[in-house]
Design an enzyme around this catalytic site. Structure first.
Site, mmCIF file in Angstrom:
data_model
loop_
_atom_site.group_PDB
_atom_site.id
_atom_site.type_symbol
_atom_site.label_atom_id
_atom_site.label_comp_id
_atom_site.label_asym_id
_atom_site.label_seq_id
_atom_site.Cartn_x
_atom_site.Cartn_y
_atom_site.Cartn_z
ATOM 1 N N LYS A 1 -14.825 -60.013 -58.706
ATOM 2 C CA LYS A 1 -14.601 -61.265 -57.975
ATOM 3 C C LYS A 1 -13.992 -62.313 -58.909
ATOM 4 C CE LYS A 1 -18.182 -60.053 -54.725
ATOM 5 N NZ LYS A 1 -19.544 -60.179 -54.200
ATOM 6 N N GLN B 1 -24.806 -63.301 -55.520
ATOM 7 C CA GLN B 1 -24.659 -61.844 -55.431
ATOM 8 C C GLN B 1 -25.977 -61.209 -54.999
ATOM 9 O OE1 GLN B 1 -21.771 -60.263 -55.688
ATOM 10 N NE2 GLN B 1 -22.630 -58.235 -55.468
ATOM 11 N N ASP C 1 -19.235 -66.163 -48.215
ATOM 12 C CA ASP C 1 -19.617 -64.782 -47.859
ATOM 13 C C ASP C 1 -19.739 -64.625 -46.338
ATOM 14 O OD1 ASP C 1 -19.966 -62.771 -49.796
ATOM 15 O OD2 ASP C 1 -21.773 -63.727 -50.591
HETATM 16 N N1 GUN Z 1 -23.644 -57.390 -52.672
HETATM 17 C C1 GUN Z 1 -22.885 -56.359 -52.217
HETATM 18 N N2 GUN Z 1 -21.854 -56.837 -51.493
HETATM 19 C C2 GUN Z 1 -21.960 -58.180 -51.500
HETATM 20 C C3 GUN Z 1 -21.179 -59.228 -50.929
HETATM 21 O O1 GUN Z 1 -20.164 -59.025 -50.263
HETATM 22 N N3 GUN Z 1 -21.627 -60.497 -51.167
HETATM 23 C C4 GUN Z 1 -22.736 -60.755 -51.892
HETATM 24 N N4 GUN Z 1 -23.095 -62.017 -52.050
HETATM 25 N N5 GUN Z 1 -23.491 -59.797 -52.414
HETATM 26 C C5 GUN Z 1 -23.096 -58.527 -52.227
#
Ligand code: GUN
Length: 279
Positions: free
Chosen positions: A52, A96, A119
């Protein structure tokens, strides 16, 4: 011959479009900024978070990284989120997941301002999606819609079957396809005669989390198949929820694993950050 839907190519296309928008925003003295919070050091989460941050760098988005210890308390995390909620120069907040067991994920998601919920996990974002109002959309299903649109695969009037009912993929996927005027069916682990239902699909979206679960018997001739799964098989090779080699001669289009849906998730996160800065 089936069309192999190239998510890597489309995600780069989207990130390049966003790069231009970020540049224009910079000229107006707006620096798009995403805060990425990781609690603990789960290796898979670290890989996701790094990807990211790399995407932010590519697009020109400022990323602020908060790497908190495994023993961080829920109150400490809530305090950080509250602080970032109030900062006008922060456009997106991403915590996350998964979080350590002593932290209630729902409370954390609820605490993120819906205006910075890039998200798309906040109940307000989910609610707005289901009543057709503007708001942040969960990145993976939003990425799938982009893949279909950019390959000129119309959803209007089509039989779309979603396998999997998670809050992050299956449910928002169904809502998005409804918005595109598809006829939508959602299947899950308790669905009876699954292959009978999936064989009705013009567009089959699979997010069940089981390697090579979907085989020839589940797929109609000429269907479009979108595979959200990502697993490593016994030879460490990546595979999806769909048995690609088995269905490839039957489908009209399919996403590969890797290089299909995966890269789209991060591209749409970047999209949501830019949208947030434009608000
Ligand atoms: N953990 C696995 N995929 C994601 C996601 O798309 N966003 C977040 N915040 N955590 C994750």
């Amino acid at each position: 011959m089936a069309t192999i839907i190239d998510g890597k190519k489309i995600s780069t296309e989207i990130k390049d479009e966003l790069k231009e928008q970020v540049k224009i925003l910079k000229e107006k003295n707006i620096e798009v900024c995403l805060c990425v919070i990781q609690v603990g050091a789960d290796p898979a989460s670290t890989i996701y978070v790094n990807n990211k941050k790399k995407a932010c760098e590519y697009v020109g988005i400022k990323s602020l990284s908060y790497e908190l210890g495994e023993d961080t308390s829920q109150d400490e995390l809530l305090e950080l989120i509250n602080k970032l909620n109030k900062q006008n120069d922060v456009h997106g907040i991403l915590v996350q997941l998964p979080l350590p067991k002593h932290i209630d994920e729902d409370k954390i998601i609820d605490a993120i301002s819906p205006n910075k919920d890039v998200d798309g996990f906040h109940p307000q974002s989910v609610g707005r999606l289901s009543i057709g109002k503007k708001g942040f959309v969960s990145c993976t299903p939003a990425g799938i819609v982009q893949l279909l649109k950019r390959y000129n695969i119309s959803m209007e009037g089509k039989e779309c079957v979603v396998v999997g009912r998670s809050n992050i993929v299956g449910k928002p996927m169904a809502m998005l396809m409804l918005r595109e005027n598809a006829t939508v069916t959602v299947c899950h682990s308790r669905t009876k005669n699954l292959s009978e239902v999936t064989r009705r699909a013009d567009i089959l979206i699979v997010a069940i989390g089981k390697p090579k679960f979907i085989t020839n018997e589940h797929v109609k001739e000429g269907a479009v198949v979108i595979d959200v799964g990502m697993h490593r098989n016994e030879n460490k090779k990546l595979c999806g929820d769909v048995d690609y080699d088995e269905v490839i001669d039957k489908v009209s289009a399919i996403t590969p694993v890797p290089g299909g849906v995966g890269p789209m998730t991060i591209a749409m996160l970047m999209y949501n950050c830019v949208e947030s800065a434009l608000m």
